[in-house]
Design an enzyme around this catalytic site. Structure first.
Site, PDB file in Angstrom:
ATOM      1  N   LYS A 369       0.819  -1.219   0.000  1.00  8.39           N
ATOM      2  CA  LYS A 369       0.000   0.000   0.000  1.00  8.39           C
ATOM      3  C   LYS A 369       0.850   1.266   0.000  1.00  8.39           C
ATOM      4  O   LYS A 369       0.316   2.377  -0.001  1.00  8.39           O
ATOM      5  CB  LYS A 369      -0.917   0.010   1.242  1.00  8.39           C
ATOM      6  N   LYS A 371       2.904   2.120   2.510  1.00  8.09           N
ATOM      7  CA  LYS A 371       2.999   2.623   3.880  1.00  8.09           C
ATOM      8  C   LYS A 371       4.215   2.025   4.588  1.00  8.09           C
ATOM      9  O   LYS A 371       4.577   0.872   4.350  1.00  8.09           O
ATOM     10  CB  LYS A 371       1.741   2.261   4.691  1.00  8.09           C
TER      11      LYS A 371
END
Length: 453
Positions: A369, A371
């Site tokens: 993602k 992150k």
């Protein structure tokens, strides 16, 4: 210690008369009229509320606001509707670091507690709550009475314990001030219902079956509105519910008895009886989400009777009342740099059901993602498992696992923050889908930005 009680009604007078038995206390009742002032100072009576009683002769009175700055402790014992106006009047005269003790019971618009109102209007933090299972008519006769102290600091606890020495007043205690305040209002609703059950059925079996269910519903509402479950076991919880719901001195129980025996209907606006429970029903009904109301059959039965003009009977369908409404709730998140906003969404999610499952993004999924977490999956998992609202933590490894997670865990309600609104509506084929508003003023992104600065 000089203590002023603002509110010369039954409860304020009873508390003042008892606290005056402690020779280290100087107790004064604030009176608005000169005749009431003269009566207390000369005759040591309050004939309006206790026509056949002599009050403790050590109890004194004041009538002028200018004397308020002499008091170290001020107790508020007023009807809820008068509190805001009275606070504005005393504000200019308050002594620095005065301890404000709220004795009044009730809840305000938007589910604001009286303690929260006091803090807001007076711009002070030194406020505690003191209330519980108590009838003024028995306290005035020195019946041993247990109240719950809701406090923030040990210094506050020490002050209250010193005040009540050598009196008939005892305390249990908690730092859950909001819970104590909420319980003082919630018990009125269920006292009406239990009065109705006794009036209609006159059965000990049925009474305590319904009492058990009432207790369970109060727990759900209390947690949903920000109180702590353990506060239910204190005088302000179990004690006050039992006193108000099972004793004929209670006005709310009496109203329920009248309904149960057919002498009262939902057209209550034509009667002079105005009770706290009815007002509280309206305020809590407006504040609670519909998903939460579905777990509260007694509350909704009461709300329909008193709020809906089409309802003329408070009939009970016991199969519906005792239906097993066990719910599992599921939510997902990264939960890095754990903060208050995370606690709030977990608390609110758990309030919708009995079991909360949390899908926690794995380190590998976070990389996909884009992150990067400050804490590893295992550390974040351990943090979540230490939170009282969380029952099970499962790994979230891919976007596509949601349907499998819902079916494997028998999920009834799926919740996420409203920044995901609409993204998970496809799950409505399998369970209810709900989006919470985010907690204002806090986010993990904001925390990371602050740490970098």
């Amino acid at each position: 210690m000089k203590i002023l009680i603002i509110g010369g009604g039954a409860f304020g007078t009873a508390v003042g008369s008892q606290l005056a038995y402690n020779s280290l206390n100087e107790i004064y009742l604030f009176q608005r009229s000169s005749s009431r002032y003269e009566e207390l100072m000369k005759e040591h009576t309050n004939h309006t509320y206790f026509p056949n009683k002599k009050l403790n002769p050590a109890l004194k009175s004041v009538i002028d606001y200018k004397y308020i700055n002499q008091f170290t402790v001020i107790m508020i014992a007023l009807p809820t509707k008068f509190i805001a106006g009275e606070l504005e009047k005393i504000k200019p005269y308050l002594k620095k670091d005065v301890l404000i003790v709220n004795l009044s019971k009730g809840i305000l618009n938007n589910n604001k507690t009286i303690v929260e109102l006091i803090r807001e209007v007076l711009s002070v933090d030194n406020v505690v709550s003191l209330k519980g299972a108590s009838f003024a008519s028995e306290m005035i006769d020195s019946a041993p009475t247990l109240l719950t102290l809701g406090y923030d600091y040990k210094e506050q606890y020490n002050v209250i314990t010193s005040i009540i020495k050598n009196t008939n007043i005892y305390i249990d205690y908690t730092t859950d001030i909001r819970g104590v305040e909420l319980l003082s209002a919630l018990k009125n609703i269920y006292a009406i219902f239990l009065g109705y059950v006794d009036g209609q059925y006159n059965s000990a079996n049925t009474r305590f079956m319904v009492l058990t269910k009432c207790f369970a519903e109060i727990k759900i509402i209390l947690k949903g509105l920000g109180g702590r479950e353990e506060s239910l076991l204190l005088s302000a919880g179990f004690g006050d519910l039992g006193l108000t719901a099972l004793n004929d001195l209670s006005r709310n129980r009496t109203l329920g008895l009248l309904i149960g025996k057919g002498f009262f209907n939902s057209d209550f606006t034509n009667h002079s009886v105005v009770l706290e429970g009815i007002k509280t029903l309206n305020m809590i009904d407006e504040a609670m989400p519909d998903l939460l109301k579905k777990r509260l059959p007694i509350f909704m039965r009461m709300a329909n009777f008193f709020i809906s003009p089409s309802e003329n009977k408070m009939d009970i369908v016991f199969d519906e009342l005792m239906e097993n409404n066990y719910k599992t709730v599921l939510t997902y998140g990264t939960f890095d740099l754990f903060h208050y906003g995370h606690v709030e969404i977990l608390r609110r999610a758990k309030s919708l059901g009995d079991r909360l499952v949390v899908g926690l993004s794995t380190d590998e999924f976070n990389l996909l993602k884009g992150k990067k977490c400050e804490f590893s999956f295992e550390k974040r998992k351990r943090m979540l498992e230490s939170i009282e609202y969380v029952d099970l933590v499962i790994p979230e490894s891919e976007w596509e696992q949601k349907v499998d997670d819902v079916t494997k865990n028998n999920v009834d309600i799926f919740v996420m923050g409203d920044d995901w609104r609409g993204k998970f509506d496809f799950l409505s084929e399998y369970c209810q889908v709900h989006y919470f508003e985010r907690t204002e003023g806090i986010s993990t992104t904001k925390l990371k930005s602050i740490l970098k600065d």
